[in-house]
Design a protein around this motif. Sequence first.
Motif: not given
Lengths: 217, 208
Positions: B152-157, B182-183, B188-190
């Motif tokens: 999720f972080r890489e896709l959205l960030g 996201m980056v 990450a926490f969320i």
Amino acid sequence: MASATIYKAGGEVMGFEHYLSLLTKSIFIENIVLAYFLGMCSFLAISKQVETSIGLGKAVTFVLTLTAPANWLIHHYLLDDGALSWLGYSDIDLSYLNNIVFIAVIAAMVQLVEMFLDRFSPTLHHSLGIYLPLIAVNCAILGGSLFLVEREYTFLESLVFGFGSGFGFFLAIVSIAAIRFRLRYSNVPTHLRGVGMAMLLTGLISMAFMAFSGIDL
Amino acid sequence: MAILNKTSRKAIADPLMRNNPIGIQVLGICSALAVTVRVDQAVIMTAAVVFVLTMSNSIVSLIRSFIPNRTRIIIQLSIIAGLVTFIDMVLQAYMYDMSKQLTVFVALIITNCIVMGRAEAFAMQNSPGKSFLDGLGNGIGYGGILIMVSFFRELLGSGTLYGYQIIPLWLYDKGYENLGLMVLSPGAFIVLGLIVWLQLQFTKQEEK
């Protein structure tokens, strides 16, 4: 790099501001929990009550302030590449022992703190329960030592950094504990209660701490 | 899986979902989140953790009857630290760029509470074979979450996955923006908080 001193490359002594800036940075901007995710396990587990979280925060600050300079000395006078030159062995590189030695130093320190608390504050010792020995495997403590090697801090810098990181941990865990305490009376979806909610809160607090990132002393 | 009897199967399958080390036991988040900005980092990290966890569990379990009770923590720690130093050196030798990106977080596997927790809670009481499986299960359960968060972080960030552009470029022309949050660490926490929520919802476990 055994000859690292508190002098800059140019030979001029670093001013007080430099250390103040490093302190602010390690407490707020690069908070060890909120920006580097170190020490999350005990952070989440202990932050249910304000009182115990203050205790853990103090213990972490104390141990970090002691272990960071201790590990700096060990790294620079025993383990680093050429660090043994004061003994006449200038071509020995023991830095592959860093991890093991650091963790041993930390474990010994934690043992000391535990004995100290057991003797002088049995209630706190009891309330920290299993988490006090677990400080030994608290990533924040080892992370602090590893960061100071990676960023090539000087002795004084590592002392300031150790204290700053510990205090940052203290601030973060106490503020989360206070919020979680208030949350008991809120209507949170059943399965979000506990860890899930704590993570979301940490995310929000982390955002708040990032607001400091523009400050450069 | 006919070769595995019921308890072995339980040892490996339990940590994947019902007793997931991150989601349910809340262990080992420390070094986990920092490497979840990109999927490839998370995959390498998972591989390293699986290796360390299986090996440390097996070794501790093999020598468990020789370990004096009072010094067990130090012994477990030195076994783990040795394994981590080994994997750190392997990474430096064969994947230098990756080891530069992961910086201190590989070394921090030592203090990953899962490794220590499993050695203490499982490997000290069980046979090497079972401990190996338990390590494997926990490692994969841990890595699964890690990869999910990094997905999720890489896709959205950054709009990529494993370094490849996923979000089509014409979307950016239309005004699509990467989610910078996201980056950064709050992302990450969320994401992890939401994943834990979903997981609890799915496994229907009551939180205390």
